[in-house]
Design a protein around this motif. Structure first.
Motif, PDB file in Angstrom:
ATOM      1  N   PHE A   1      11.251  -4.436  -0.180  1.00 34.79           N
ATOM      2  CA  PHE A   1      10.985  -3.121   0.195  1.00 34.79           C
ATOM      3  C   PHE A   1      10.485  -2.645   1.331  1.00 34.79           C
ATOM      4  O   PHE A   1      10.248  -3.387   2.266  1.00 34.79           O
ATOM      5  CB  PHE A   1       9.811  -2.966  -0.984  1.00 34.79           C
ATOM      6  CG  PHE A   1       8.494  -3.670  -0.654  1.00 34.79           C
ATOM      7  CD1 PHE A   1       7.480  -3.032   0.174  1.00 34.79           C
ATOM      8  CD2 PHE A   1       8.096  -5.151  -1.084  1.00 34.79           C
ATOM      9  CE1 PHE A   1       6.541  -3.986   0.503  1.00 34.79           C
ATOM     10  CE2 PHE A   1       7.230  -5.623  -0.662  1.00 34.79           C
ATOM     11  CZ  PHE A   1       6.167  -5.166   0.026  1.00 34.79           C
ATOM     12  N   ILE A   2      10.395  -1.423   1.562  1.00 32.52           N
ATOM     13  CA  ILE A   2      10.053  -0.766   2.623  1.00 32.52           C
ATOM     14  C   ILE A   2       8.761   0.018   2.440  1.00 32.52           C
ATOM     15  O   ILE A   2       8.569   0.304   1.274  1.00 32.52           O
ATOM     16  CB  ILE A   2      11.155   0.301   3.392  1.00 32.52           C
ATOM     17  CG1 ILE A   2      12.271  -0.275   3.550  1.00 32.52           C
ATOM     18  CG2 ILE A   2      10.436   1.039   4.528  1.00 32.52           C
ATOM     19  CD1 ILE A   2      13.556   0.749   3.778  1.00 32.52           C
ATOM     20  N   ARG A   3       7.762  -0.194   3.078  1.00 30.68           N
ATOM     21  CA  ARG A   3       6.573   0.039   2.898  1.00 30.68           C
ATOM     22  C   ARG A   3       6.254   1.641   2.408  1.00 30.68           C
ATOM     23  O   ARG A   3       5.445   1.854   1.411  1.00 30.68           O
ATOM     24  CB  ARG A   3       5.458   0.201   4.187  1.00 30.68           C
ATOM     25  CG  ARG A   3       5.184  -1.234   4.558  1.00 30.68           C
ATOM     26  CD  ARG A   3       4.064  -1.313   5.386  1.00 30.68           C
ATOM     27  NE  ARG A   3       3.722  -2.697   5.949  1.00 30.68           N
ATOM     28  CZ  ARG A   3       2.582  -3.246   6.206  1.00 30.68           C
ATOM     29  NH1 ARG A   3       1.438  -2.470   6.253  1.00 30.68           N
ATOM     30  NH2 ARG A   3       2.453  -4.274   6.673  1.00 30.68           N
ATOM     31  N   GLY A   4       7.202   2.738   2.822  1.00 33.02           N
ATOM     32  CA  GLY A   4       7.145   4.063   2.278  1.00 33.02           C
ATOM     33  C   GLY A   4       7.586   4.053   0.839  1.00 33.02           C
ATOM     34  O   GLY A   4       7.398   5.003   0.185  1.00 33.02           O
ATOM     35  N   TYR A   5       8.275   2.996   0.345  1.00 32.60           N
ATOM     36  CA  TYR A   5       8.778   3.111  -1.186  1.00 32.60           C
ATOM     37  C   TYR A   5       7.746   2.419  -2.170  1.00 32.60           C
ATOM     38  O   TYR A   5       7.763   2.504  -3.227  1.00 32.60           O
ATOM     39  CB  TYR A   5       9.952   2.272  -1.065  1.00 32.60           C
ATOM     40  CG  TYR A   5      11.171   2.706  -0.455  1.00 32.60           C
ATOM     41  CD1 TYR A   5      10.978   3.993   0.081  1.00 32.60           C
ATOM     42  CD2 TYR A   5      12.511   1.926  -0.131  1.00 32.60           C
ATOM     43  CE1 TYR A   5      12.193   4.742   0.701  1.00 32.60           C
ATOM     44  CE2 TYR A   5      13.327   2.808   0.411  1.00 32.60           C
ATOM     45  CZ  TYR A   5      13.536   3.971   0.957  1.00 32.60           C
ATOM     46  OH  TYR A   5      14.275   4.471   1.616  1.00 32.60           O
ATOM     47  N   PHE A   6       6.793   1.338  -1.592  1.00 31.86           N
ATOM     48  CA  PHE A   6       6.185   0.707  -2.383  1.00 31.86           C
ATOM     49  C   PHE A   6       4.722   0.509  -1.873  1.00 31.86           C
ATOM     50  O   PHE A   6       4.747  -0.180  -0.570  1.00 31.86           O
ATOM     51  CB  PHE A   6       6.759  -0.521  -2.839  1.00 31.86           C
ATOM     52  CG  PHE A   6       5.746  -1.528  -3.575  1.00 31.86           C
ATOM     53  CD1 PHE A   6       5.270  -1.103  -4.634  1.00 31.86           C
ATOM     54  CD2 PHE A   6       5.612  -2.961  -3.018  1.00 31.86           C
ATOM     55  CE1 PHE A   6       4.497  -2.059  -5.512  1.00 31.86           C
ATOM     56  CE2 PHE A   6       4.620  -3.588  -4.009  1.00 31.86           C
ATOM     57  CZ  PHE A   6       4.081  -3.247  -4.949  1.00 31.86           C
ATOM     58  N   ASP A   7       3.639   1.095  -2.291  1.00 30.12           N
ATOM     59  CA  ASP A   7       2.233   0.666  -1.647  1.00 30.12           C
ATOM     60  C   ASP A   7       1.948  -0.567  -2.125  1.00 30.12           C
ATOM     61  O   ASP A   7       1.092  -0.707  -3.126  1.00 30.12           O
ATOM     62  CB  ASP A   7       1.335   1.703  -1.929  1.00 30.12           C
ATOM     63  CG  ASP A   7       0.079   1.567  -1.080  1.00 30.12           C
ATOM     64  OD1 ASP A   7      -0.134   0.798  -0.421  1.00 30.12           O
ATOM     65  OD2 ASP A   7      -0.695   2.430  -1.166  1.00 30.12           O
ATOM     66  N   PHE A   8       1.937  -1.875  -1.255  1.00 33.36           N
ATOM     67  CA  PHE A   8       1.572  -3.282  -1.758  1.00 33.36           C
ATOM     68  C   PHE A   8       0.049  -3.371  -2.063  1.00 33.36           C
ATOM     69  O   PHE A   8      -0.454  -4.053  -2.805  1.00 33.36           O
ATOM     70  CB  PHE A   8       2.098  -4.264  -0.725  1.00 33.36           C
ATOM     71  CG  PHE A   8       1.687  -3.889   0.598  1.00 33.36           C
ATOM     72  CD1 PHE A   8       0.171  -4.744   0.793  1.00 33.36           C
ATOM     73  CD2 PHE A   8       2.141  -3.159   1.495  1.00 33.36           C
ATOM     74  CE1 PHE A   8      -0.483  -4.617   2.168  1.00 33.36           C
ATOM     75  CE2 PHE A   8       1.498  -3.093   2.653  1.00 33.36           C
ATOM     76  CZ  PHE A   8       0.200  -3.643   2.993  1.00 33.36           C
ATOM     77  N   LYS A   9      -0.850  -2.484  -1.398  1.00 34.58           N
ATOM     78  CA  LYS A   9      -2.275  -2.410  -1.470  1.00 34.58           C
ATOM     79  C   LYS A   9      -2.729  -1.944  -3.090  1.00 34.58           C
ATOM     80  O   LYS A   9      -3.751  -2.323  -3.366  1.00 34.58           O
ATOM     81  CB  LYS A   9      -3.028  -1.593  -0.539  1.00 34.58           C
ATOM     82  CG  LYS A   9      -2.474  -1.910   0.908  1.00 34.58           C
ATOM     83  CD  LYS A   9      -3.494  -0.903   1.727  1.00 34.58           C
ATOM     84  CE  LYS A   9      -3.005  -1.149   3.227  1.00 34.58           C
ATOM     85  NZ  LYS A   9      -3.666  -0.237   4.215  1.00 34.58           N
TER      86      LYS A   9
END
Length: 382
Positions: A220-228
C-alpha cells in the motif's frame, strides 16, 4: 477392554454408514448408541478420531446435544478464502488439524449431501486418515455463515484466524467478524494489492475494533491506507514493512508487533528500548523483527548504553510464552539479556537465527499452561 474396542468400532461404522450415499438405516445401532450412559458415551467418543465425532453430530438432534454437553474445545478455527484454496480447519495446539473441510467451486454435481444446520453441503469425498472432507460449493462466501452457525452450536473455539483476499468478492466476510464462533478473538490476514479507488477496506475499518489482530499482507501507499488506525489492536503484523521508520517505531503504541520485511537497524531498536524504559508503550508484550526476511539487527548496537544482566531463574522463567492465536509455543529465553524498568517490569532482549525479540514479562512465572517449545508450521503465525 475388548468390549470397549468393539463399541468404538460399532460407533465408527455407524458414523460412516449414516453419511454414506445412499444412507444406510441403522436403527438398532442408533438405539444402542442412545441407550449408553452419558459417561460411557463420552469415554467412547474421546477415543475416536474427531472426523467420526463430527459425523455423529450430523445423525440426530439428540446425539448432537450429547456431543455438545461433552464440551469439545479447540484452540483455533481457521477460515481460508484465498484464491481457489478455500477451507475451514479445526486446530489444536501443535498438532495436525483435527478436521479440515476443503471446498471447490467447480460444480461437478456428484457426491452425497450432509446437512449442517440449515446448509446442505455436497461432499465429493473424504480422507479419514487426514481427517478431511472434500466438498463442493457454488459460493463459499454465501455458504460460510450457516456452516459456522452449525459448528459453533456444537463445538467451541478459543479464537479464530481468517485469510481473506482484498477484493470486492470478500466483502461478505466482514459481516462474520462478530460471529460467536470466534469468541471475540479473531485475527484476519488481508492479502492482495490496495489500489486507488478501492473502497472495500473502508467498510472493514468500521469493524476493526471487533478484531483481536490484523496481518497486513498487501502492498500500500500511505495515502491509500492509514496504518495508524489499526495499532489499537492486540496483534499486528506487516509482511512488507520497508516503509516503517525509526520515528514510526517510537511514536506508535502497540502490544504485539511483528515485522517480516523491514529496514530497521540496531540503533533504531536501541532507541525503542530506551523509550520503553522511560515509560513509553506501557502495554507492550513483544516486538518481533524478522532477520530472515528483514535487515539484520546488530546486538552490539542494540545493547549500547543499556544496563542489562543475564538470566536469573529467581526472577523469571527460562521459557517465554509466545501466545500465538493459531499455535502457542515457548521460546528459550535463557540466553537473552534482561533489562528492568523503574516500575520493576522486566524485559528480555533475545536474538535467534531468524528473529530479533524484545519480550516483556508481565507474568514472569507461567505455571498455568504447558506449551511445546517450538512453533507449529503455520505461515505467519501471529
Amino acid at each position: 477392554m475388548e468390549n470397549f474396542e468393539r463399541l468404538v468400532t460399532i460407533l465408527k461404522n455407524f458414523a460412516m454408514a449414516a453419511n454414506s450415499d445412499p444412507p444406510i438405516p441403522l436403527i438398532r445401532t442408533r438405539i444402542r448408541l442412545l441407550a449408553l450412559p452419558q459417561k460411557a458415551f463420552e469415554n467412547v467418543l474421546r477415543q475416536m478420531d474427531f472426523i467420526f465425532v463430527f459425523d455423529l453430530s450430523l445423525t440426530s438432534k439428540r446425539i448432537r446435544g450429547l456431543i455438545k454437553e461433552m464440551n469439545f474445545q479447540f484452540d483455533c478455527v481457521e477460515i481460508n478464502n484465498m484464491h481457489r484454496r478455500k477451507s475451514i480447519v479445526f486446530r489444536n495446539n501443535y498438532k495436525e488439524p483435527d478436521l479440515i473441510f476443503r471446498f471447490d467451486e467447480k460444480c461437478c454435481g456428484w457426491g452425497w449431501q450432509i446437512q449442517m444446520g440449515k446448509q446442505a453441503i455436497l461432499v465429493r469425498g473424504r480422507n479419514n486418515m487426514q481427517r478431511e472432507y472434500y466438498c463442493e460449493t457454488k459460493s463459499f462466501e454465501s455458504d460460510l455463515k450457516p456452516m459456522l452457525d452449525y459448528i459453533s452450536s456444537v463445538f467451541r473455539f478459543r479464537a479464530g484466524f481468517a485469510q481473506i483476499e482484498l477484493n470486492q468478492r470478500s466483502a461478505k466476510l466482514r459481516e462474520l467478524i462478530e460471529h460467536p464462533i470466534f469468541n471475540n478473538r479473531l485475527v484476519i490476514q488481508l492479502s492482495g494489492y490496495l489500489r486507488d479507488g478501492y473502497r472495500g477496506l473502508e467498510s472493514l475499518l468500521h469493524t476493526y475494533r471487533n478484531l483481536e489482530g490484523l496481518l497486513i499482507n498487501f502492498q500500500f501507499i500511505r495515502g491509500y491506507f492509514d496504518f495508524k488506525d489499526i495499532f489499537h489492536l492486540k496483534r499486528i503484523c506487516f509482511v512488507d514493512a520497508m516503509w516503517m521508520t525509526r520515528e514510526d517505531l517510537l511514536s506508535l503504541e502497540f502490544q504485539r508487533l511483528k515485522l517480516l520485511c523491514h529496514n530497521l537497524c540496531g540503533e533504531d531498536v536501541n532507541l525503542f528500548i530506551k523509550h520503553w524504559q522511560a515509560g513509553g508503550n506501557p502495554g507492550l508484550r513483544r516486538l518481533d523483527l524478522s532477520t530472515a526476511y528483514g535487515r539484520n539487527i546488530e546486538m552490539v548496537k542494540v545493547l549500547d548504553g543499556l544496563n542489562v544482566v543475564l538470566w536469573d531463574k529467581k526472577r523469571r522463567d527460562g521459557d517465554y510464552v509466545m501466545d500465538m492465536i493459531q499455535s502457542p509455543y515457548t521460546i528459550d529465553a535463557r540466553r537473552g539479556y534482561d533489562i528492568e524498568r523503574s516500575d520493576g517490569l522486566l524485559a528480555t532482549i533475545l536474538q535467534t537465527d531468524v528473529s530479533f525479540y524484545f519480550l516483556v514479562w508481565h507474568n514472569p512465572f507461567n505455571t498455568q499452561f504447558s506449551y511445546p517449545n517450538k512453533a507449529y508450521r503455520v505461515v505467519n503465525n501471529l
